[in-house]
Structures are given as structure tokens and as C-alpha cells.
Design an enzyme around this catalytic site. Structure first.
Site, PDB file in Angstrom:
ATOM      1  N   LYS A 197       0.833  -1.200   0.000  1.00 19.20           N
ATOM      2  CA  LYS A 197       0.000   0.000   0.000  1.00 19.20           C
ATOM      3  C   LYS A 197       0.869   1.251   0.000  1.00 19.20           C
ATOM      4  O   LYS A 197       1.572   1.537   0.977  1.00 19.20           O
ATOM      5  CB  LYS A 197      -0.904   0.044   1.241  1.00 19.20           C
ATOM      6  N   GLY A 250       7.257   4.576   8.126  1.00 14.65           N
ATOM      7  CA  GLY A 250       6.419   5.759   8.379  1.00 14.65           C
ATOM      8  C   GLY A 250       6.664   6.279   9.782  1.00 14.65           C
ATOM      9  O   GLY A 250       7.768   6.150  10.316  1.00 14.65           O
ATOM     10  N   THR A 252       6.530   6.849  13.882  1.00 11.67           N
ATOM     11  CA  THR A 252       6.645   5.980  15.053  1.00 11.67           C
ATOM     12  C   THR A 252       5.261   5.700  15.638  1.00 11.67           C
ATOM     13  O   THR A 252       4.972   4.577  16.061  1.00 11.67           O
ATOM     14  CB  THR A 252       7.584   6.642  16.089  1.00 11.67           C
ATOM     15  N   GLU A 253       4.420   6.721  15.597  1.00 10.64           N
ATOM     16  CA  GLU A 253       3.055   6.584  16.135  1.00 10.64           C
ATOM     17  C   GLU A 253       2.302   5.451  15.423  1.00 10.64           C
ATOM     18  O   GLU A 253       1.731   4.562  16.063  1.00 10.64           O
ATOM     19  CB  GLU A 253       2.374   7.925  15.870  1.00 10.64           C
ATOM     20  N   GLU A 272      10.430   0.665   9.988  1.00 15.79           N
ATOM     21  CA  GLU A 272      11.410   1.747   9.768  1.00 15.79           C
ATOM     22  C   GLU A 272      10.695   3.026  10.146  1.00 15.79           C
ATOM     23  O   GLU A 272       9.786   3.455   9.436  1.00 15.79           O
ATOM     24  CB  GLU A 272      11.754   1.850   8.274  1.00 15.79           C
ATOM     25  N   CYS A 306      13.544  10.536   6.908  1.00 17.44           N
ATOM     26  CA  CYS A 306      13.558   9.983   8.262  1.00 17.44           C
ATOM     27  C   CYS A 306      14.921  10.149   8.925  1.00 17.44           C
ATOM     28  O   CYS A 306      15.007  10.287  10.135  1.00 17.44           O
ATOM     29  CB  CYS A 306      13.133   8.526   8.237  1.00 17.44           C
ATOM     30  N   GLU A 403       9.991  14.945  15.566  1.00 18.00           N
ATOM     31  CA  GLU A 403      10.292  14.939  14.138  1.00 18.00           C
ATOM     32  C   GLU A 403       9.442  16.025  13.467  1.00 18.00           C
ATOM     33  O   GLU A 403       8.212  15.970  13.493  1.00 18.00           O
ATOM     34  CB  GLU A 403       9.947  13.562  13.568  1.00 18.00           C
TER      35      GLU A 403
HETATM   36  P1  NAP Z   1       2.071   7.721   8.545  1.00 20.87           P
HETATM   37  O1  NAP Z   1       0.645   7.915   8.898  1.00 20.87           O
HETATM   38  O2  NAP Z   1       2.943   6.948   9.462  1.00 20.87           O
HETATM   39  O3  NAP Z   1       2.083   7.061   7.073  1.00 20.87           O
HETATM   40  C1  NAP Z   1       2.905   6.029   6.618  1.00 20.87           C
HETATM   41  C2  NAP Z   1       2.090   4.925   5.953  1.00 20.87           C
HETATM   42  O4  NAP Z   1       1.276   4.276   6.936  1.00 20.87           O
HETATM   43  C3  NAP Z   1       1.128   5.426   4.893  1.00 20.87           C
HETATM   44  O5  NAP Z   1       1.024   4.476   3.845  1.00 20.87           O
HETATM   45  C4  NAP Z   1      -0.162   5.511   5.670  1.00 20.87           C
HETATM   46  O6  NAP Z   1      -1.297   5.492   4.854  1.00 20.87           O
HETATM   47  C5  NAP Z   1      -0.084   4.289   6.525  1.00 20.87           C
HETATM   48  N1  NAP Z   1      -0.954   4.306   7.695  1.00 20.87           N
HETATM   49  C6  NAP Z   1      -1.457   5.388   8.360  1.00 20.87           C
HETATM   50  N2  NAP Z   1      -2.226   4.983   9.397  1.00 20.87           N
HETATM   51  C7  NAP Z   1      -2.225   3.648   9.391  1.00 20.87           C
HETATM   52  C8  NAP Z   1      -2.835   2.650  10.211  1.00 20.87           C
HETATM   53  N3  NAP Z   1      -3.611   2.979  11.250  1.00 20.87           N
HETATM   54  N4  NAP Z   1      -2.626   1.354   9.914  1.00 20.87           N
HETATM   55  C9  NAP Z   1      -1.837   1.017   8.883  1.00 20.87           C
HETATM   56  N5  NAP Z   1      -1.251   1.894   8.071  1.00 20.87           N
HETATM   57  C10 NAP Z   1      -1.425   3.208   8.318  1.00 20.87           C
HETATM   58  O7  NAP Z   1       2.741   9.103   8.304  1.00 20.87           O
HETATM   59  P2  NAP Z   1       2.045  10.446   7.756  1.00 20.87           P
HETATM   60  O8  NAP Z   1       0.738  10.674   8.425  1.00 20.87           O
HETATM   61  O9  NAP Z   1       2.085  10.393   6.302  1.00 20.87           O
HETATM   62  O10 NAP Z   1       3.093  11.539   8.265  1.00 20.87           O
HETATM   63  C11 NAP Z   1       3.058  12.013   9.602  1.00 20.87           C
HETATM   64  C12 NAP Z   1       4.453  12.166  10.166  1.00 20.87           C
HETATM   65  O11 NAP Z   1       5.102  10.904  10.203  1.00 20.87           O
HETATM   66  C13 NAP Z   1       5.404  13.028   9.366  1.00 20.87           C
HETATM   67  O12 NAP Z   1       5.273  14.374   9.643  1.00 20.87           O
HETATM   68  C14 NAP Z   1       6.736  12.492   9.764  1.00 20.87           C
HETATM   69  O13 NAP Z   1       7.171  13.071  10.966  1.00 20.87           O
HETATM   70  C15 NAP Z   1       6.476  11.043   9.988  1.00 20.87           C
HETATM   71  N6  NAP Z   1       6.874  10.219   8.814  1.00 20.87           N
HETATM   72  C16 NAP Z   1       8.030   9.542   8.895  1.00 20.87           C
HETATM   73  C17 NAP Z   1       8.449   8.785   7.824  1.00 20.87           C
HETATM   74  C18 NAP Z   1       9.740   8.044   7.867  1.00 20.87           C
HETATM   75  O14 NAP Z   1      10.256   7.628   6.840  1.00 20.87           O
HETATM   76  N7  NAP Z   1      10.295   7.841   9.035  1.00 20.87           N
HETATM   77  C19 NAP Z   1       7.692   8.710   6.664  1.00 20.87           C
HETATM   78  C20 NAP Z   1       6.474   9.408   6.617  1.00 20.87           C
HETATM   79  C21 NAP Z   1       6.096  10.151   7.706  1.00 20.87           C
HETATM   80  P3  NAP Z   1      -1.943   6.891   4.372  1.00 20.87           P
HETATM   81  O15 NAP Z   1      -0.888   7.634   3.687  1.00 20.87           O
HETATM   82  O16 NAP Z   1      -2.981   6.453   3.433  1.00 20.87           O
HETATM   83  O17 NAP Z   1      -2.452   7.559   5.592  1.00 20.87           O
END
Ligand code: NAP
Ligand code: MG
Length: 499
Positions: A197, A250, A252-253, A272, A306, A403
């Protein structure tokens, strides 16, 4: 359809490549069992160009019902045709995929830049990097060994290294092509099948890569692509009893949610996650190399990386001079049109990220940090943010702990090696770190003392598929890339045969 067509013209204004335009005009469906299909619900969602805020395409909004179909197709492939395909042939698919990515590098990089906002020069590098990752794991497919063990003479005992099975792979929007390759290439090299996904913000390049996988001849059901939202499609993958392993990149949360959801059938989990990486600069470092690299360390991909070096620790006596010189350089690095080859910083990926970064800039100022440069987002169309450098930051402020995911650095002084390591490690994260010094003893000592999955000495952000990548502490579980990814995507069976 007319509305979508005119929106594409606006969203991709200036794009001449007919390959890109043709792809944008096609319906964006799910890849299930080797076929492109709409979401069962019939729903779609909009995806944008963050440089101009226009709608670039509508993508199918897959959810639990589509994930179910994809998992069934993946299981059939795993237990059917795919299991009879040998390692040489698997290597062949991956090599063909690498060739196809290189053949279409301009098209893929342009799509990536349009959908993510990343500078085209970076999109090109990352797309070529994805081809290298496919090629690297093509090499592994024929080199995954078991062992014969020194058993009692009455026994013959050996191990088999087998695929884990159906892999659920959830990837983020920062580096969509790259993340796709990190997940798909090792999984297939080891004989697994995938339901992947992409992030809601950036579904497009994964779909184009899906077309290329079919062109490479990957049998139906081996890779299934579900575009949709994390809370629905992503959560369905994380919980699914038919999925044997989940690999997530993605926040940490969400990583913690994935781990909790995995307990239903005790999936193998690799994560990761985020980072707040220290970039430690000693006064004896080569500043001609350190300054530009430290700048790109927190501004590459507008800081949405990240492992970005967002906490820059500088030896106290040298701190003020370093800040002056870094600020002078950063002031010249304005965010601009991502499709201009000269641009190094594009817009942030989405309105949500833009608001989040704006929020942190305010928090920093309220906490008493001083923006030596920047400190606010740009007005006008597009989610542009120029570099911000905060001074007077204490390592316990929120901007130094959380972050931000924008081109924002905090410069913090340190006294000596010990103080640099103590402050550098004082974080819940541990993804990466860097040390700049010309003293070889100090370089190795500090590299050992830093609690991070990757340590760069006199460089930053170097990533090669030959070497493992992943986090200490809350930056993740497991290591991707290198031979470590082979461990993630295989399981070991011990066979006893009585002689
Ligand atoms: P995110 O929610 O962690 O998104 C990463 C992936 O997880 C996306 O494919 C997302 O889908 C999916 N996802 C979200 N909620 C989920 C759940 N409950 N169950 C399973 N999969 C789920 O990150 P974001 O909301 O895009 O970004 C928020 C913050 O996360 C950023 O500001 C940044 O600090 C951090 N982040 C870190 C990384 C990294 O490489 N470490 C990458 C992205 C973001 P959807 O996109 O469809 O919601
Ligand atoms: Mg989300």
C-alpha cells in the site's frame, strides 16, 4: 472526466512528456491478481501536485474488501505457480525490472516529482537507486543458503531458508519509488508475495511500477497494489490473518499501531520509523565539505527524510562562526520549482505537512529558540518552505525532540566528545547520526558511542543497498537493505533425517 482532464492540464502544466501525460489520463486502479480493477466500493480519492495544489489524478480508494481479495490472490500465487519458479528465474524478473526502471527513469522521476514535490534531480537519483536495489537483490535470489549441521552420525541435519509468505508492505510518501524497491525487491528475491500500500499522498509511481512489474513478466498475484487510506486499507493489512509478515515505513506513532495489530496472528514485523538525528561537527572538520553536506543533511527532500540531520551539534568555540557560515549558505538555498533541474529544494508534500511544519516553527519561537534564518512558511500557491536555522535551542525543547519533517535545523553547542555523545544520544530515536572530524581516533570512538542504526563519518545521507538501514530505540525494529533484508524475508527450517 472533462473536469479531471482539465485539472491534469493545470496540475501538470509545462509537462511535455507524452508518457507522463498518457499515464496521468488513464484510470488509476488497484492491481489484484495481475489485473487492474476499481475499488469494490467504487470510491476514488484525489491526489495532488504540491507545487501548485491542483488535482493530478483520481486513484481507487481500496479498503478492507480489496485487501481481502489481494491477500487471496497473493496466497494462491504463493502456493501455486510462484512456488515452482526457481531462483534464477526470480533473479531474471528482478533484473528485467531494474532495466525497465532505467529505461523509464525520466518518466518515473517526473511523475515522482509531480506527485511528491521532490526536486527532479533528486527524483532522478532516487529512481536510479531503485533500479540498483532491484539489481542488488536479483543477485541475492541465487545466493540464499541453508546449512548442513554437524549432527550425530545417525542423523543428517540441514536447514532450509524459506520465504515468510504473504507480505503486507505499507510505505510512506517520502521517496515512494525508493521505498517500493526496498520492500518489493528483497521480498521477491526470497520467494515471497506482496500486498503493498503506497501512501495516500503519493499513489502514482507505485502504480506505474506495477505496470512495469507486469511488463517484466511477474506472474499474477505475486505483487498486488492497493491504493487507499492508512486507517482503512493500511489497518486491514496490519490486522489481516492471511498476511504472514508486515513491513512498514512511516511514523513511530503508526508503527506502534502496526505492532499492536500484528498480535492477532503474530505476524513478523519490521518497522522503519522516525528520527531526530544528530549531526556532530568538531572544529577540526573539513568545513568545505561539512557545510554544504550539513545543509543538504536537513534540506534534502525539504527535510522530509527519516534520517535528516536536524540537530546540528557544533563545538562551542567554533559555534558562532559555523552558524554564520551555514546561514550564509542556507540563505541561497530557496525552495523552488521542483521540475527545474537547478532546484535543490521543492515544496512539502501536502497541506497537512505544511501546516505541521508551520506549527513547529511557531512552537520553536514560543520555546525561546531564535530563527537565525527563516522561521516562517512561504505565502502563495504551493507548499513551499525555505530553510530555517534555529539557534539558542536546548536539546529538551520540542523542536529538538520531535520529528518536524521540514527543512528546519536546530544548532546546539557542545563542549567536548563526551558532551557531544551525551546530547546526541539524548533522544527517543536512533535512526542515524553523523560525526565530522579529521581525527581518526575520535571519529571511530564517537561512531561507536552513538546509538544509531547508521553513522556517517565526514558525509551525510549516503545510502547504498549493500548496507543495512534501520533504527535503534524507537526508530524501528529490524534492518532493511543489505543481507539483513534476506533475514527479514526468510524463515529457517531445520530438517532431521535419520540415517
Ligand atoms: P504515517 O501515517 O505513518 O504514514 C505512513 C504509511 O502508513 C502510509 O502508507 C499511511 O497510509 C499508513 N498508515 C497510516 N495509518 C495507518 C494505520 N492505522 N494502519 C496502517 N497503516 C497506516 O505518516 P504520515 O501521516 O504520512 O506523516 C506524519 C508524520 O510521520 C510526518 O510528519 C513524519 O514526521 C512522519 N513520517 C516519517 C516517515 C519516515 O520515513 N520515518 C515517513 C512518513 C512520515 P496513508 O498515507 O494512506 O495515511
Ligand atoms: Mg495518513
Amino acid at each position: 472526466m472533462v473536469a479531471v482532464a482539465s485539472s491534469i492540464e493545470r496540475a501538470a502544466a509545462g509537462i511535455k512528456s507524452s508518457a507522463v501525460l498518457d499515464f496521468l489520463r488513464k484510470p488509476k486502479q488497484l492491481l489484484i491478481d495481475g489485473k487492474w480493477v476499481p475499488a469494490k466500493s467504487g470510491k476514488t480519492f484525489q491526489t495532488f501536485n504540491p507545487a501548485n495544489e491542483e488535482v493530478l489524478a483520481l486513484a481507487a480508494e481500496g479498503d478492507r474488501a480489496d485487501v481481502d481479495e489481494a491477500v487471496k490472490a497473493a496466497r494462491r500465487a504463493l502456493e501455486g505457480k510462484w512456488s515452482s519458479i526457481g531462483p534464477h528465474q526470480r533473479a531474471g524478473y528482478l533484473l528485467r525490472m531494474a532495466d525497465l526502471i532505467e529505461k523509464h527513469v525520466d518518466e518515473l522521476a517526473t511523475l515522482e516529482s509531480l506527485n511528491n514535490g521532490m526536486a527532479i534531480s533528486l527524483a532522478n537519483r532516487m529512481t536510479n537507486g531503485a533500479a540498483s536495489t532491484f539489481r542488488y537483490y536479483a543477485g541475492w535470489a541465487t545466493k540464499i543458503y541453508g546449512e548442513t549441521n554437524p549432527s550425530d552420525p545417525s542423523m543428517f541435519n540441514y536447514t532450509l531458508r524459506e520465504p515468510v509468505g504473504v507480505c503486507g508492505q505499507i510505505i510512506p510518501w517520502n521517496g515512494p519509488i525508493s521505498m517500493f524497491s526496498w520492500k518489493i525487491a528483497p521480498a521477491l528475491a526470497c520467494g515471497n508475495v506482496s500486498v503493498i500500500k503506497p501512501a495516500e499522498q503519493t499513489p502514482l509511481t507505485a502504480l506505474r511500477l506495477g505496470e512495469l512489474l507486469l511488463e517484466a513478466g511477474i506472474p499474477e498475484g505475486v505483487v498486488n497494489i492497493i491504493t487507499g487510506y492508512g486507517e482503512t486499507a493500511g489497518a486491514a493489512i496490519a490486522e489481516h490473518p492471511g498476511i504472514d509478515k508486515v513491513a512498514f515505513t512511516g511514523s513511530t506513532e503508526v508503527g506502534k499501531l502496526i505492532l499492536r495489530a500484528s498480535t492477532g496472528n503474530l505476524k513478523r514485523v519490521s518497522l522503519e520509523l522516525g528520527g531526530k538525528s544528530p549531526n556532530i561537527v568538531f572544529a577540526d572538520a573539513n568545513m568545505d565539505e561539512c557545510l554544504p553536506t550539513s545543509l543538504s543533511g536537513f534540506t534534502t527532500l525539504s527535510g522530509q527524510v527519516c534520517c535528516a540531520g536536524t540537530r546540528v551539534f557544533v563545538q562551542r568555540d567554533f559555534h558562532d562562526e559555523f552558524v554564520e557560515r551555514l546561514t550564509t549558505r542556507a540563505a541561497q538555498a530557496k525552495a523552488g520549482d521542483p521540475l527545474d533541474p537547478q532546484t535543490t529544494i521543492g515544496p512539502l508534500v501536502s497541506k497537512e505537512q505544511f501546516e505541521r511544519v508551520r506549527g513547529y516553527l511557531d512552537i520553536g519561537k514560543k520555546e525561546g529558540a531564535e530563527p537565525k534564518l527563516g522561521g516562517d512558511v512561504r505565502k502563495g500557491k504551493g507548499y513551499f518552505v525555505d530553510p530555517t536555522i534555529f539557534t539558542h535551542v536546548r536539546n529538551d525543547m520540542r523542536i529538538a525532540r520531535e520529528e518536524i519533517f521540514g527543512p528546519v535545523a536546530s544548532v546546539i553547542p557542545f563542549k567536548d566528545e563526551n558532551d557531544a555523545v551525551l546530547q546526541g544520544n539524548d533522544t527517543t530515536y536512533g535512526l542515524a547520526a553523523a560525526v565530522w572530524t579529521n581525527d581518526v581516533r575520535r571519529a571511530h570512538q564517537v561512531a561507536r558511542a552513538l546509538k544509531a542504526g547508521t553513522v556517517w563519518v565526514n558525509c551525510y545521507n549516503n545510502i547504498d543497498p549493500i548496507s543495512p538501514f534501520g533504527g535503534y530505540k524507537q526508530s524501528g525494529i529490524g534492518r532493511e537493505l543489505g543481507k539483513q533484508s534476506i533475514d527479514l524475508y526468510t524463515q529457517v527450517k531445520s530438517v532431521y533425517l535419520k540415517l
